[in-house]
Motif scaffolding. Structure first.
Motif, short mmCIF file in Angstrom:
data_model
loop_
_atom_site.label_atom_id
_atom_site.label_comp_id
_atom_site.label_asym_id
_atom_site.label_seq_id
_atom_site.Cartn_x
_atom_site.Cartn_y
_atom_site.Cartn_z
N ASP A 75 0.83 -1.21 0.00
CA ASP A 75 0.00 0.00 0.00
C ASP A 75 0.86 1.26 0.00
O ASP A 75 0.61 2.21 -0.75
N ALA A 76 1.90 1.25 0.84
CA ALA A 76 2.80 2.41 0.90
C ALA A 76 3.54 2.60 -0.42
O ALA A 76 3.75 3.74 -0.88
N LYS B 67 -1.08 7.58 11.48
CA LYS B 67 -1.05 7.44 12.94
C LYS B 67 0.35 7.73 13.48
O LYS B 67 0.51 8.41 14.50
N LYS B 68 1.35 7.20 12.80
CA LYS B 68 2.73 7.43 13.23
C LYS B 68 3.09 8.90 13.15
O LYS B 68 3.71 9.46 14.08
N ARG C 19 10.12 20.99 15.05
CA ARG C 19 9.44 20.70 13.80
C ARG C 19 9.75 19.27 13.36
O ARG C 19 10.82 18.72 13.66
N VAL C 20 8.81 18.69 12.61
CA VAL C 20 8.98 17.32 12.10
C VAL C 20 9.52 17.40 10.68
O VAL C 20 8.93 18.05 9.82
N GLY D 98 7.69 8.22 6.35
CA GLY D 98 7.96 7.03 7.15
C GLY D 98 9.25 7.10 7.94
O GLY D 98 9.52 6.23 8.77
N ARG D 99 10.07 8.14 7.70
CA ARG D 99 11.35 8.29 8.40
C ARG D 99 11.42 9.67 9.07
O ARG D 99 12.46 10.32 9.06
N TRP D 100 10.32 10.08 9.63
CA TRP D 100 10.25 11.41 10.23
C TRP D 100 11.06 11.48 11.51
O TRP D 100 11.23 10.49 12.23
N LYS D 101 11.52 12.68 11.81
CA LYS D 101 12.21 12.93 13.06
C LYS D 101 11.93 14.37 13.50
O LYS D 101 11.57 15.23 12.69
N ILE D 102 12.11 14.60 14.78
CA ILE D 102 11.86 15.93 15.34
C ILE D 102 13.17 16.72 15.36
O ILE D 102 14.19 16.23 15.86
#
Length: 252
Positions: free
Chosen positions: A110-111, A209-210, A232-233, A238-242
């Motif tokens: 799906d992704a 959701k993530k 900020r994100v 799928g590889r997000w970070k703050i």
């Protein structure tokens, strides 16, 4: 058993064997009951004792065999029950693992299908959505991405009064989409139709959701930060970070 000139003397020894213990007890009883007068057992009496001995031994052996058979039966039933329980538990675990693997594969597929898609929000409803969106993308990318790179443009959901439905844009590959996203800062230079639009990635349910969890975390960090940093994100889908940014100080 030993003998002398006048009579037969019976000697009894303490033994631990079941058969010999039965024989020993029988001999004692027969000697006391039958041979009280002279302490002598006749051959006939001795044979009778021997027959009773074999009878008692056989009876005891039969009982012992029955007990052993019963024990074996219980052990087999217990073993079968344990094996059955283990098999059921193993089958349940395998089924759960298969479900998880199937879900993971579906999520990945799906992704993968969505990775070249983009969602355009807040663009007013119209009959020429595809034409407007295609021209907007071509202008932002200096015609590097144009109608040839755009496979589909369509609204999601049912039309309704006062409802502005999101638009799904399908690009021919991820590179075309990424190049379009790198030029989004030019949106403000376009006409009023695109002044308030927003572009986002086409995410799966799990990805949304993530991302929401990460955004909530970033918001909480910024609220609790005493130094006044901005959180900020950033990152690929799928590889997000703050990421923490210092607040820009206004010049006097």
């Amino acid at each position: 058993m030993a003998s002398n000139k006048s009579k037969t003397n019976i000697m009894f020894s303490h033994v631990y064997c079941v058969g010999l213990r039965i024989w020993n007890n029988l001999m004692k009883r027969e000697f006391l009951n039958r041979g009280k007068k002279d302490g002598v057992l006749t051959l006939k009496q001795l044979n009778r004792v021997q027959l009773r001995f074999y009878s008692d031994v056989c009876t005891s052996g039969k009982k012992l065999n029955q007990e052993i058979s019963g024990l074996k039966s219980k052990m087999m039933r217990s073993f079968a029950s344990v094996v059955s329980t283990e098999v059921k538990q193993s089958a349940k675990i395998i089924n759960e693992d298969l479900k998880n693997v199937r879900k993971t594969l579906n999520d990945v597929a799906d992704a993968k299908e969505r990775e070249a898609n983009a969602m355009l929000l807040r663009l007013g409803e119209g009959l020429d959505d595809k034409d407007r969106v295609t021209k907007m993308i071509a202008k932002l990318t200096d015609d590097t991405v144009n109608g040839k790179n755009i496979l589909k443009v369509f609204r999601l959901g049912k039309r309704g009064k006062g409802v502005v439905r999101p638009i799904l844009i399908k690009f021919d590959d991820v590179k075309s989409k990424e190049y379009f996203f790198t030029n989004l800062y030019k949106l403000r230079s376009l006409n009023d139709d695109f002044a308030h639009v927003k572009l986002i990635h086409d995410l799966t349910v799990d990805q949304r959701k993530k991302l929401k969890r990460i955004l909530d975390d970033a918001k909480a960090r910024e609220t609790n930060c005493k130094e006044g940093f901005l959180y900020r994100v950033r990152g690929e889908v799928g590889r997000w970070k703050i990421v923490k940014f210092p607040v820009k100080k206004e010049s006097n």
